[in-house]
Enzyme design. Structure first.
Site, mmCIF file in Angstrom:
data_model
loop_
_atom_site.group_PDB
_atom_site.id
_atom_site.type_symbol
_atom_site.label_atom_id
_atom_site.label_comp_id
_atom_site.label_asym_id
_atom_site.label_seq_id
_atom_site.Cartn_x
_atom_site.Cartn_y
_atom_site.Cartn_z
ATOM 1 N N ARG A 110 -7.867 -24.108 -31.506
ATOM 2 C CA ARG A 110 -8.697 -22.837 -31.066
ATOM 3 C C ARG A 110 -8.806 -22.357 -32.290
ATOM 4 N NH1 ARG A 110 -5.908 -19.714 -28.804
ATOM 5 N NH2 ARG A 110 -4.142 -20.717 -28.663
ATOM 6 N N TYR B 86 -13.536 -29.442 -30.104
ATOM 7 C CA TYR B 86 -11.973 -29.617 -29.846
ATOM 8 C C TYR B 86 -11.878 -29.014 -28.364
ATOM 9 C CZ TYR B 86 -7.192 -27.951 -29.460
ATOM 10 O OH TYR B 86 -6.047 -27.934 -28.931
ATOM 11 N N LYS C 175 -9.290 -21.746 -21.284
ATOM 12 C CA LYS C 175 -9.008 -20.453 -21.759
ATOM 13 C C LYS C 175 -10.004 -19.448 -21.537
ATOM 14 C CE LYS C 175 -5.146 -21.951 -23.378
ATOM 15 N NZ LYS C 175 -3.678 -21.593 -23.059
ATOM 16 N N HIS D 141 -1.403 -15.987 -18.495
ATOM 17 C CA HIS D 141 -1.140 -17.399 -19.161
ATOM 18 C C HIS D 141 0.437 -17.612 -19.124
ATOM 19 C CE1 HIS D 141 -1.032 -19.110 -23.785
ATOM 20 N NE2 HIS D 141 -1.227 -20.174 -22.765
ATOM 21 N N SER E 152 3.008 -19.493 -28.194
ATOM 22 C CA SER E 152 2.855 -21.021 -28.289
ATOM 23 C C SER E 152 4.216 -21.429 -29.206
ATOM 24 C CB SER E 152 1.815 -21.356 -29.328
ATOM 25 O OG SER E 152 1.733 -20.671 -30.406
ATOM 26 N N CYS F 94 7.231 -22.268 -27.895
ATOM 27 C CA CYS F 94 8.541 -21.882 -27.297
ATOM 28 C C CYS F 94 8.756 -22.735 -26.291
ATOM 29 C CB CYS F 94 8.270 -20.530 -26.958
ATOM 30 S SG CYS F 94 8.184 -19.370 -28.063
ATOM 31 N N ASP G 229 0.314 -24.081 -17.603
ATOM 32 C CA ASP G 229 -0.067 -22.892 -18.657
ATOM 33 C C ASP G 229 -1.008 -21.766 -17.848
ATOM 34 O OD1 ASP G 229 -1.005 -22.572 -21.359
ATOM 35 O OD2 ASP G 229 -3.002 -23.444 -20.795
ATOM 36 N N ARG H 262 -3.296 -33.881 -28.705
ATOM 37 C CA ARG H 262 -3.286 -33.465 -27.360
ATOM 38 C C ARG H 262 -3.282 -34.812 -26.379
ATOM 39 N NH1 ARG H 262 -2.409 -27.944 -25.944
ATOM 40 N NH2 ARG H 262 -2.675 -26.861 -27.845
#
Ligand code: OXD
Ligand code: MN
Length: 591
Positions: A71, A199, A208, A228, A250, A252, A279, A373
């Site tokens: 992103r 992407y 998102k 989120h 991110s 975590c 997510d 991914r």
């Protein structure tokens, strides 16, 4: 042929055809026949590689341009009539100026190409929670990913009928030029524009862009919340399932927590964990006065590296069929995929994520991109919740915020009340690690993990949280966790992963008033003996004391850092008084 007679949709698609000038327009009906033809076409052009169909049935590999692997927050815009509406934490441009720029980029951008029209629903088709989007794109990769990540097809249009409301999404791959890459949300127009990227996070517009940025704006206007957050159900030995949502910045371990496997002792006792989402959560107040959550997505767009049989067997199992891999390493020996930390046997005859020959026994470079991914159907997940497709969602008993803090935050604490919980979410932060570029140990504030995803002024977003609290008669309790406390040598002292279940157990007991807590300056905390450490070799009662210790000096430093962060909102004066009061009260309690 158009799949609908919906005038608003037809007019908009027409306007896109005029602007983009594709040679051909194909509506995606969602049939296996059509999707198979697209898969075949993508394989024939090299856009996708068909993987070993015995080992990985229905799986494909795709590589993006090497300049197009994540992103791009600096090229992501919220275009509202005024800068104030976008707020101090978003990039903003005047909508007219941005439309002019985009229209020039889009002008004839699909000449010689096919435009695919993807009708999709976020959340179960036709459910009261669901919202419909149409994405036009010139990428088969996008079509096939959207089919996994959302509910796609003619039935979406049939159920939508002639309802003129839908989210408009335009994506043109163009020449993937990073200098002219734009990811733009126009919240007032229900519109999303993406150009010069291929992407996932930039082009799967349901995720998102829609389900967080546009939906957060819709939620504020309509009295609900787009967050989120993962959604997780914990089943106790009596068969009762209690649900939590959790937000983390991110890196975590959000996907790992979403698919947690309880420790052996818990499993033997009859505990189970069920994944509803990894997510995004859409949250509404139910008729019963509780907060209810749905996962608007239909699949997982997860980070591959680090996913393995130990860290997350459920995620790994989810990727064994009907999955699209992006930018992982291609093992030529058996036509499968590999990524760092999948196992200790990197392939020696492989192609790396950039498309170059790669030998894992000698090459020191990454075989897979760190942000490579998998796009996997949610129904593949062994622990997917039976409520995953329940249009009403699940009732939430606890909201968990978290971050990566070496010393400041204890393993877990509970907010005093809803507004204090909103404060706790608003000060969420992570310290940078050696894994990322830049200085180590720098505190990055990421309120509710929404900093890159809030579709309007974040001060107003905090205000919306406070207002929502007033509308929820039976509020979930709000907690903060930190799996990343370190000792003086920098070693993690909490095992994390499945053992986080031990902390969830305390959280759920608190949510149902089943255990007392200690009142501290920062919130309610467990006594060290209240967290079950049975079966843990390296965690003693002394470790628990350390994990639950609160050093006021660190917190006083943090207060100064929070003040700096909050000062960002002075420009438009949108930080709610309630949060200013919370900060002042914390400072006072710290003495
Ligand atoms: C994601 C992210 O890809 O949060 O989910 O970046
Ligand atoms: Mn995310």
């Amino acid at each position: 042929m158009a799949l609908t007679t919906n005038k608003a949709i037809l007019e908009w698609v027409d306007s896109q055809v005029k602007m983009l000038q594709p040679d051909e327009v194909v509506w995606i009906d969602g049939s296996e026949e059509q999707l198979n033809a697209l898969r075949k076409e993508a394989v024939s052009t090299g856009e996708m590689i068909e993987l070993n169909q015995e080992k990985l049935p229905g799986c494909y590999l795709h590589r993006t341009a090497t300049n197009d692997v994540a992103r791009v927050e600096d090229r992501t815009f919220i275009c509202t009539p005024t800068r104030k509406e976008a707020g101090p934490t978003n990039n903003w441009m005047d909508p007219e100026e941005m439309y002019a720029k985009l229209n020039a980029l889009y002008d004839g951008a699909m000449k010689g190409r096919t435009m695919y029209v993807i009708p999709y629903s976020m959340s179960v088709v036709g459910s009261p929670f669901a919202k419909v989007g149409i994405e036009v794109t010139d990428s088969i990769y996008v079509v096939l990913n959207m089919v996994i990540m959302t509910r796609v097809g003619k039935n979406v249009l049939d159920v939508h009928g002639d309802n003129p409301e839908f989210i408009k999404g335009t994506h043109a791959k163009k020449d993937v030029n990073p200098e002219e890459r734009y990811i733009v949300q126009f919240p007032q127009d229900n519109a999303i524009c993406s150009v010069n990227s291929a992407y996932g996070g930039n082009v799967l517009l349901g995720k998102k862009c829609f389900a967080l940025r546009i939906a957060s704006y819709l939620g504020r206007n309509e009295g609900w919340m787009a967050e989120h957050m993962l959604i997780l159900g914990i089943e106790n030995p009596q068969g009762e399932i209690r649900y939590v949502t959790a937000a983390f910045p991110s890196a975590c371990g959000k996907t790992n927590l979403a698919m947690l496997i309880p420790p052996e002792g818990y499993r033997k006792a009859g505990y189970k964990a069920w994944c509803v989402g990894d997510d995004i959560a859409w949250l509404r107040v139910g008729d019963d006065g509780r907060l209810w959550a749905v996962n608007p997505e239909n699949g997982f767009f997860g980070v591959a590296p680090g996913t393995n049989e130990q860290s997350n067997p459920n995620a790994l199992a989810s990727t064994r069929k009907n999955t699209i891999f992006t930018n992982v390493c291609h093992n030529l020996d058996d036509n499968t995929v590999w990524w760092e930390k999948l196992d200790k046997n990197p392939p020696t005859n492989a192609i790396d994520w950039t498309g170059k020959p790669w030998n894992g026994s000698v090459d020191k470079t990454n075989g897979a991109h760190p942000n490579s991914r998998f796009t996997a159907p949610a129904i593949n997940c062994p622990c997917i919740s039976s409520e995953f497709n329940n249009p009403q969602g699940v009732p939430i008993s606890a909201i968990i915020f978290g971050g990566r803090r070496a010393k400041t935050a204890p393993l877990v604490y509970q907010s005093f009340d809803w507004n204090h919980g909103v404060f706790v979410g608003s000060i969420m932060a992570s310290e940078t690690t050696a894994a990322a570029a830049g200085a180590v140990g720098v505190v990055r504030r990421d309120p509710m993990a929404m900093l890159p995803f809030c579709g309007y002024n974040m001060g107003d977003y905090f205000g919306h949280w406070i207002e929502m609290g007033k509308k929820i008669p039976h509020q979930p309790k709000i907690f903060n966790v930190n799996w990343f406390r370190t000792d003086d040598e920098g070693n993690f002292i909490w095992p994390g992963f499945g053992d986080n279940m031990r902390v969830l157990e305390w959280i759920l007991k608190r949510a149902f008033d089943e255990i007392d807590a200690v009142e501290t300056e920062i919130g309610y905390m467990p006594r060290p003996e209240d967290i079950n450490i049975e079966g843990l070799d390296d965690v003693t009662l002394d470790t628990m004391k350390e994990l639950l210790s609160v050093d006021k000096e660190y917190w006083k430093e943090d207060v100064e850092n929070i003040k700096e962060f909050y000062a960002k909102f002075d420009e438009f004066d949108t930080l709610p008084q309630e949060l200013k009061d919370q900060l002042a009260a914390l400072e006072k309690r710290l003495g």
